[in-house]
Write a protein that holds these residues in place. Sequence first.
Motif, short mmCIF file in Angstrom:
data_model
loop_
_atom_site.label_atom_id
_atom_site.label_comp_id
_atom_site.label_asym_id
_atom_site.label_seq_id
_atom_site.Cartn_x
_atom_site.Cartn_y
_atom_site.Cartn_z
N ILE A 37 -7.26 4.00 -1.78
CA ILE A 37 -6.44 3.33 -0.75
C ILE A 37 -7.10 2.33 0.08
O ILE A 37 -6.84 1.33 0.21
CB ILE A 37 -5.52 4.40 -0.07
CG1 ILE A 37 -4.66 4.92 -1.10
CG2 ILE A 37 -4.65 3.74 0.88
CD1 ILE A 37 -3.72 4.04 -1.98
N ILE B 133 0.65 -1.15 0.22
CA ILE B 133 -0.01 0.07 -0.12
C ILE B 133 0.99 1.29 0.13
O ILE B 133 0.47 2.24 -0.67
CB ILE B 133 -0.92 -0.09 1.25
CG1 ILE B 133 -1.98 -1.41 1.31
CG2 ILE B 133 -1.72 1.23 1.32
CD1 ILE B 133 -2.83 -1.40 -0.08
N LEU C 19 -8.29 -0.66 -1.51
CA LEU C 19 -7.06 -1.72 -1.75
C LEU C 19 -6.47 -2.30 -0.35
O LEU C 19 -6.27 -3.45 -0.34
CB LEU C 19 -5.80 -0.74 -2.22
CG LEU C 19 -5.94 -0.45 -3.95
CD1 LEU C 19 -4.79 0.45 -4.36
CD2 LEU C 19 -6.09 -1.59 -4.86
N GLU C 20 -6.79 -1.65 0.66
CA GLU C 20 -6.24 -2.07 2.11
C GLU C 20 -7.39 -3.23 2.34
O GLU C 20 -7.17 -4.33 3.13
CB GLU C 20 -6.68 -0.94 2.97
CG GLU C 20 -5.02 -0.20 2.97
CD GLU C 20 -5.53 1.21 3.81
OE1 GLU C 20 -6.49 1.56 4.35
OE2 GLU C 20 -4.22 1.61 4.11
N LYS D 49 0.50 4.01 -2.56
CA LYS D 49 0.32 5.55 -2.31
C LYS D 49 1.18 6.81 -2.83
O LYS D 49 0.73 7.48 -3.27
CB LYS D 49 0.36 5.82 -0.58
CG LYS D 49 -0.86 5.32 0.11
CD LYS D 49 -0.59 5.59 1.56
CE LYS D 49 -1.74 4.92 2.46
NZ LYS D 49 -1.45 5.22 3.86
#
Length: 138
Positions: free
Chosen positions: A106, A88, A109-110, A92
């Motif tokens: 984000i 990540i 995606l986490e 980022k």
Amino acid sequence: MTAFLLCVLMAVVGQQVIGHPPRGPRGPPPFLGHGDPESANECRTEVGLTSEERESKKSGELTEKELCFIKCLGQKSGALSDAGVLNIETIKNDIPDHLEDSAAVIACLEKVGTVTTCQHIKKVEKCFPKPKEPKDRT
């Protein structure tokens, strides 16, 4: 390189929404920068993705080879570990400034979990906003 992966993913998502294949070879839009052509060529060779396959594509659905190509690029860029864990922090740092709602991307995606198969790339794809349809000027 992660920016290149994000560019490829965004270009593919854009193609799906519009419903027709891009003209000419795929690549990141110029405003997103340029990826590592050597890694892209290595990934195309590894997965057996030919330029003819990319250019003759009719459907907006990603093929297995295209999914594997994107996964390979993620691994080569460090955005995806060999164990399938998304990095990540790397992502980022490489998300383009103009990407709408990057915090939501984000956060999504986490929650993706591991990406161990080519089909798992679809989970990553869902995190990126769909391109807006062009307004009809008639």
